[in-house]
Design a protein around this motif. Sequence first.
Motif, short mmCIF file in Angstrom:
data_model
loop_
_atom_site.label_atom_id
_atom_site.label_comp_id
_atom_site.label_asym_id
_atom_site.label_seq_id
_atom_site.Cartn_x
_atom_site.Cartn_y
_atom_site.Cartn_z
N GLY A 102 -5.56 -49.52 87.17
CA GLY A 102 -4.29 -50.15 87.48
C GLY A 102 -4.45 -51.59 87.92
O GLY A 102 -5.26 -52.33 87.39
N ARG A 103 -3.68 -51.96 88.95
CA ARG A 103 -3.65 -53.34 89.42
C ARG A 103 -5.02 -53.79 89.94
O ARG A 103 -5.80 -52.98 90.44
CB ARG A 103 -2.60 -53.51 90.52
N ASN A 104 -5.28 -55.08 89.80
CA ASN A 104 -6.52 -55.66 90.30
C ASN A 104 -6.46 -55.84 91.82
O ASN A 104 -5.39 -55.83 92.43
CB ASN A 104 -6.78 -57.01 89.65
N ALA A 105 -7.62 -56.05 92.42
CA ALA A 105 -7.69 -56.36 93.84
C ALA A 105 -7.03 -57.72 94.09
O ALA A 105 -7.00 -58.59 93.22
CB ALA A 105 -9.14 -56.40 94.30
N ALA A 106 -6.51 -57.89 95.30
CA ALA A 106 -5.84 -59.15 95.67
C ALA A 106 -6.14 -59.45 97.12
O ALA A 106 -6.66 -58.61 97.87
CB ALA A 106 -4.34 -59.03 95.44
#
Length: 381
Positions: free
Chosen positions: A113-117
């Motif tokens: 899913g979404r990347n680290a931020a």
Amino acid sequence: MGNKNDGERRPATRSTFDRRFRTMGRRRFVSTLLGAGFGSMAALLTPDDIESAGRNEVPLVYARGSGSEPRTTTVSADWFENLRSAFDAHRRLDVASLPSVVGSAVVPGEFGGRNAALSVDVTGSEAGGAVPERVGDVAVELNRVESRKTDANRNRSSDSLGGKLVPGGIKCGNRNSAGTLAPAMYDGTSPFFATSNHVFGGDAEQHRGESFFVFGDDTPRKIGEVRRGYQLDDFVRIDPVNGFHPASEIHGVSPATVVGQFTREGLAELKARGEKLEKVAYRSGHSTGALHAIDGLTCAYGKVCKRGQLKWGSQSDFTDGDSGSVNYHPDPENPDTGVLVGGFNNARTWWPGEDYIWGTSAYHITANYGFTFSPLTAGSR
């Protein structure tokens, strides 16, 4: 997911190594892993761990178990590379030097899913201009908050206590203020009592030798004496006295036995799987909440910014007197018999725009002081 960041080396996959790594000396093996981006995990891994990973996977040390033995799993190399890029970006951002920034943390990515931020807390509408939208390939998310100071915990309650072996999760403190006792911490193989430093107010060094109590039915029982306070990371070490001993247990839950603690990467992997953390504190009792962010920095409390912070749960599940409790999760290998600690619970958000409990991670305390939530054994890695 997981783009490379400013030339940072991609973490090693199984294909990176040939069979010669089995003939490497330990020092060269660790050095090779350090160069491949494994960081503090390098000294905890073995050739078997590397070989067990698939072609597009990497081994990950998610926890230190009993005797400080490493617990390993495998994760996607792309996910791990993205996580390491976020840790690196967080170091380079240096938010403590930016005006109107009161905190920051790494939000690990999701599997598939979404990347680290990076999540950055700022005060005032003008603060956003000082914070970049990205650091390399890592996105920066701004949270506008109102920061206010608060006093240390000063409340009391009651709990029952029997015997000389004392578990975490019960009321403790001195005669003027109270917090929650942590399960046993260890300096090597020697256990000691611990709670939040701010329960004693400011610099606990001035409280050295002061009596430390637990309260059963509001009756104080002296179980220790303050040895040293660690104000920056907000915990205090108390030596046992009068025949009392710290227990590697958490009061009132099942399973109750503490068998180790999570690493920084282990907390990230836990977040990626959508798992939750729990806590037991003497005022608010037992609660469960989502893991929000790790590797955090907060400048909203005290005179010096605190690093190694863990954000989880909701402020509604934490109140004055709960400081010193720990957050934990069932041991993935033996979920019915033990738990692994994430870190201390030191405070909750008191400003609009944010909603979580925060405190110092166990891995940060181990890295800085060598203290753990399970005893070391001879020859442990």
